[in-house]
Scaffold this motif. Structure first.
Motif, PDB file in Angstrom:
ATOM      1  N   MET A   1       0.544  -1.333  -0.036  1.00  0.00           N
ATOM      2  CA  MET A   1       0.353  -0.190  -0.179  1.00  0.00           C
ATOM      3  C   MET A   1       0.756   1.255  -0.286  1.00  0.00           C
ATOM      4  O   MET A   1       1.622   1.625   0.940  1.00  0.00           O
ATOM      5  CB  MET A   1      -0.557   0.289   0.826  1.00  0.00           C
ATOM      6  CG  MET A   1      -2.105   1.442   1.529  1.00  0.00           C
ATOM      7  SD  MET A   1      -3.089   0.980   2.969  1.00  0.00           S
ATOM      8  CE  MET A   1      -1.169   1.677   4.202  1.00  0.00           C
ATOM      9  N   ASP A   2       1.013   2.225  -0.265  1.00  0.00           N
ATOM     10  CA  ASP A   2       1.434   3.570  -1.081  1.00  0.00           C
ATOM     11  C   ASP A   2       0.728   4.993  -0.088  1.00  0.00           C
ATOM     12  O   ASP A   2      -0.401   4.667   0.297  1.00  0.00           O
ATOM     13  CB  ASP A   2       0.851   3.901  -1.800  1.00  0.00           C
ATOM     14  CG  ASP A   2       2.219   3.100  -3.397  1.00  0.00           C
ATOM     15  OD1 ASP A   2       2.760   2.617  -2.097  1.00  0.00           O
ATOM     16  OD2 ASP A   2       1.737   3.795  -4.503  1.00  0.00           O
ATOM     17  N   ARG A   5       1.043   9.137  -2.877  1.00  0.00           N
ATOM     18  CA  ARG A   5       1.094   8.491  -4.305  1.00  0.00           C
ATOM     19  C   ARG A   5       1.012  10.442  -4.411  1.00  0.00           C
ATOM     20  O   ARG A   5      -0.322  11.108  -4.771  1.00  0.00           O
ATOM     21  CB  ARG A   5       0.338   8.370  -4.472  1.00  0.00           C
ATOM     22  CG  ARG A   5       0.441   7.683  -6.524  1.00  0.00           C
ATOM     23  CD  ARG A   5      -0.829   6.765  -6.481  1.00  0.00           C
ATOM     24  NE  ARG A   5      -0.487   5.452  -6.212  1.00  0.00           N
ATOM     25  CZ  ARG A   5       0.322   4.633  -7.182  1.00  0.00           C
ATOM     26  NH1 ARG A   5       0.827   4.878  -7.894  1.00  0.00           N
ATOM     27  NH2 ARG A   5       0.977   3.517  -6.148  1.00  0.00           N
ATOM     28  N   ARG A  29       5.818   7.949  -5.219  1.00  0.00           N
ATOM     29  CA  ARG A  29       5.408   6.949  -4.588  1.00  0.00           C
ATOM     30  C   ARG A  29       5.902   7.210  -2.955  1.00  0.00           C
ATOM     31  O   ARG A  29       7.221   7.084  -2.944  1.00  0.00           O
ATOM     32  CB  ARG A  29       4.387   6.367  -5.002  1.00  0.00           C
ATOM     33  CG  ARG A  29       5.641   4.626  -5.035  1.00  0.00           C
ATOM     34  CD  ARG A  29       4.920   3.462  -6.095  1.00  0.00           C
ATOM     35  NE  ARG A  29       6.385   2.868  -5.686  1.00  0.00           N
ATOM     36  CZ  ARG A  29       6.179   1.555  -5.568  1.00  0.00           C
ATOM     37  NH1 ARG A  29       5.252   1.539  -5.346  1.00  0.00           N
ATOM     38  NH2 ARG A  29       6.873   0.305  -4.898  1.00  0.00           N
ATOM     39  N   PRO A  31       5.558   4.149  -0.218  1.00  0.00           N
ATOM     40  CA  PRO A  31       5.119   2.742   0.221  1.00  0.00           C
ATOM     41  C   PRO A  31       5.007   2.824   1.534  1.00  0.00           C
ATOM     42  O   PRO A  31       6.152   3.738   2.727  1.00  0.00           O
ATOM     43  CB  PRO A  31       5.669   1.494  -0.312  1.00  0.00           C
ATOM     44  CG  PRO A  31       7.003   2.660  -1.361  1.00  0.00           C
ATOM     45  CD  PRO A  31       6.853   3.506  -0.836  1.00  0.00           C
ATOM     46  N   LYS A  34       8.360   1.871   3.976  1.00  0.00           N
ATOM     47  CA  LYS A  34       9.846   2.273   3.242  1.00  0.00           C
ATOM     48  C   LYS A  34      10.144   3.516   3.236  1.00  0.00           C
ATOM     49  O   LYS A  34       9.383   4.403   3.648  1.00  0.00           O
ATOM     50  CB  LYS A  34       8.986   1.473   1.990  1.00  0.00           C
ATOM     51  CG  LYS A  34       8.654   0.610   1.383  1.00  0.00           C
ATOM     52  CD  LYS A  34      10.013  -0.010   1.905  1.00  0.00           C
ATOM     53  CE  LYS A  34       9.114  -1.905   1.795  1.00  0.00           C
ATOM     54  NZ  LYS A  34      10.113  -3.204   2.185  1.00  0.00           N
ATOM     55  N   ALA A 215       6.246   5.707   7.561  1.00  0.00           N
ATOM     56  CA  ALA A 215       6.636   6.273   5.782  1.00  0.00           C
ATOM     57  C   ALA A 215       7.802   6.980   6.278  1.00  0.00           C
ATOM     58  O   ALA A 215       7.285   7.983   6.574  1.00  0.00           O
ATOM     59  CB  ALA A 215       5.921   5.917   4.728  1.00  0.00           C
ATOM     60  N   GLU A 232      13.903   3.383  -1.768  1.00  0.00           N
ATOM     61  CA  GLU A 232      13.698   3.855  -3.425  1.00  0.00           C
ATOM     62  C   GLU A 232      13.893   5.222  -3.534  1.00  0.00           C
ATOM     63  O   GLU A 232      14.517   6.099  -2.722  1.00  0.00           O
ATOM     64  CB  GLU A 232      12.232   3.469  -3.722  1.00  0.00           C
ATOM     65  CG  GLU A 232      11.255   2.623  -3.672  1.00  0.00           C
ATOM     66  CD  GLU A 232       9.612   2.537  -4.307  1.00  0.00           C
ATOM     67  OE1 GLU A 232       9.821   3.044  -4.626  1.00  0.00           O
ATOM     68  OE2 GLU A 232       9.442   1.297  -4.025  1.00  0.00           O
TER      69      GLU A 232
END
Length: 627
Positions: A1-2, A5, A29, A31, A34, A215, A232
């Protein structure tokens, strides 16, 4: 799930009636759980994107298109388009500081100087999660403990100016996390911090992320931090995404020329002898600077150091006394027995954490601070002077011999003077030439540092940070000094501009035979610039050695801790945060007994390890064991 976004986001600013797009169709995005790194230079639009997410865009700016969709894990069916919210409405105020937390780049200006740390964190808590006073205090003290304050009840009542940079950043982190946000935006959270403190703050962010499941959107231009923190990476340039993807792809298989250039612009420890940094864009082509006109030194003079510093000691008294003489005073030793030499044409690096005494030493050499004891001798080949004994006209004449390049290129240049007046001022003060000669000299200085002489009538605010630092360098060169002290000259600059300035300093050193004392907490920068490096801790030089020996065979625990704390832009050399600097590198409790002084502070002396490598240790220590 983000959690977040962003789709085709466009942000425009209106300045003096002219509209300008600064973010041009950005999509990214974040996540759940993360870390996504947003990487780019100053002016690329990184911070503007973070301000848009928080609903903090300046009045001149506005979202002109696109979406910022936030999905709260506590209510995943409820997706909020932040871009569509009223800028000062209740909905964005509920999100800001509640479900979305933010750490700002400069903790000193982000924290109120007139409220205690506890008050400021409590304000954030009560705004979003109203809590009884006693329970709120307990929650805040627990959070202060989690972010690394050793005495939370005492920290609760302290003011921001009483804390070091690292502790202020921890206080900002506590304020951002007190409401347990789903998303943390960290805007250059470690730019102003030493490598050891940076390692501790990054480790803390990773631990709290794992513990709270949040996040992180990490905004930075430090690729070493990105390699060690991000899952990322999104690379942005002039408001457009150049490349994005998993951290493995970005570092191992970069495709865009801009990303490849960013990776080559940062100084690193694997650079070959004579290898130059590759700036993203070259500055204006510059002719070779003319050598300083001076008679060639004799062999005897050549062997004599340009600057000899011996047994410098400086203490400061802090505290207050009442009218009746009552109160508490304490003495802090900033510099304690510092000695070193700088040879002609050499660049000596001086490294250490904030507060170790580096800048105090530079101020003593400049005669801006008077030491309690010690001597500073300057020998230009014609006359040997005791700098600390100079007075009146003698001191005024000597000031031409030693000049300084300052850390902040903005505050070190007068906003009320044109570049012509800034560069001409030293020549006027010291009576160098008449008007025409001074104008010619100023134009020559502009060309020496790669700036167009046509800009001489401009004011500093019309230049970029890198150009302003070039003006500062030109001012330092105006009087043909024998020694230039560079006090963190690139710490406020982006990696690409930093590469330009470092290359310029190296070129000027070789062309004009300059001598530098280069002060920095960035070990990779010092490794690129200096032939020899002195390491300072707690007011003393704990190790001094040629560059290659210091980095390949460090002997002192403090030096080893500094080197362990440097994040590499290399996925195969990840930083071990737990080993980097537990408890702080300068804490003598973590040093072996061979490196700790007697209780009265005595018992240490420089021990030679050969080839100009010295380490501060007990004379009785086994040198082979120390090394």
């Amino acid at each position: 799930m983000d959690i977040l976004r962003i789709s085709d986001l466009r942000i425009g600013f209106t300045v003096h009636g002219f509209a300008r797009d600064v973010v041009k169709g950005v999509s990214l995005r974040v996540p759940a759980g993360k870390t996504v790194a947003l990487v780019g230079e100053s002016g690329s639009g990184k911070s503007v994107i973070s301000q848009a997410i928080m609903g903090l865009l300046p009045r001149a700016g506005g979202i002109t298109g696109g979406e910022i969709r936030f999905r709260d894990p506590l209510a995943p069916e409820n997706v909020i388009d932040i871009a569509a919210l009223e800028s000062e409405g209740r909905a964005i105020r509920d999100l800001r500081g509640g479900r979305i937390g933010m750490i700002f780049q400069e903790p000193m200006s982000s924290l109120s100087p007139v409220h205690t740390i506890g008050n400021q964190i409590e304000e954030a808590l009560q705004l979003h999660r109203p809590t009884p006073k006693a329970q709120a205090r307990a929650l805040i003290e627990a959070m202060l403990k989690r972010v690394g304050f050793k005495d939370p009840p005492r920290a609760y009542g302290t003011y921001s100016f009483e804390l070091s940079g690292g502790l202020r950043q921890r206080a900002m982190l506590a304020m951002a996390l007190i409401c347990q946000p789903a998303l943390l935006i960290a805007d250059e959270p470690t730019t102003a911090l030493d490598v050891t403190i940076q390692a501790q703050v990054l480790d803390l962010m990773r631990d709290l992320q794992a513990e709270m499941g949040m996040a992180i959107l990490l905004i930075t231009h430090d690729l070493g931090v990105v390699a060690n923190m991000a899952d990322e990476v999104v690379v942005i340039y002039h408001g457009e995404i150049m490349e994005s993807g998993p951290v493995e792809d970005i570092f191992r298989r970069p495709r865009h020329p801009y990303l490849k250039a960013l990776l080559k612009a940062s100084p690193h420890f694997d650079m070959r002898e004579g290898e130059r940094l590759v700036a993203l864009r070259e500055a204006r082509p510059r002719p070779k600077a003319a050598m300083r006109i001076a008679p060639p030194p004799t062999a005897k003079v050549e062997a004599t150091p340009l600057l000899s510093v011996r047994d410098l000691r400086k203490t400061y008294t802090t505290g207050s006394r009442s009218f009746l003489g009552k109160g508490t005073l304490s003495t802090i030793t900033a510099v304690d027995g510092v000695s070193f030499d700088i040879a002609r044409g050499e660049c000596l690096g001086l490294v250490g954490e904030s507060g170790c005494g580096k800048t105090t030493v530079s101020k003593i050499i400049m005669r801006a601070v008077t030491p309690n004891a010690g001597s500073v001798t300057f020998d230009d080949g014609h006359e040997r002077r005791d700098i600390l004994a100079l007075k009146g006209e003698e001191l005024r004449r000597f000031r031409q011999k030693v000049q300084m390049i300052f850390q902040d290129p903005v505050s070190s240049l007068s906003p009320r003077m044109t570049v012509m007046n800034i560069l001409r001022e030293p020549l006027v003060i010291h009576g160098r030439g008449d008007g025409d000669e001074q104008f010619a000299r100023v134009r020559s200085l502009m060309e020496d540092v790669g700036l167009d002489p046509r800009f001489l009538s401009r004011y500093p605010h019309s230049f970029s940070g890198g150009q302003r630092q070039r003006i500062g360098i030109a001012r330092a060169l105006a009087l043909d000094p024998g020694l230039i002290i560079c006090d963190e000259p690139v710490s406020a600059l982006d990696v690409s501009v930093q590469a330009q300035i470092l290359n310029l300093l190296k070129d000027l050193q070789s062309e004009r035979g300059l001598t530098f004392l280069f002060i920095s907490h960035n070990l990779a920068v010092v490794n690129y610039m200096a032939e020899r490096i002195a390491v300072m801790a707690n007011g003393r030089i704990v190790e001094i050695a040629p560059r290659h020996l210091l980095f390949t065979a460090p002997a002192h625990p403090y030096t080893k801790a500094l080197l362990r704390s440097v994040p590499f832009a290399d996925l195969d050399r990840k930083l071990d945060f737990k080993l980097a600097a537990p408890g702080g590198a300068s804490d003598m409790a973590h040093w072996g007994p061979a490196f700790r002084p007697e209780p009265n502070g005595a018992g240490l002396a420089p021990l030679s390890l050969g080839d100009g490598h010295y380490v501060l240790a007990r004379p009785s220590a086994d040198i082979r064991e120390v090394a």
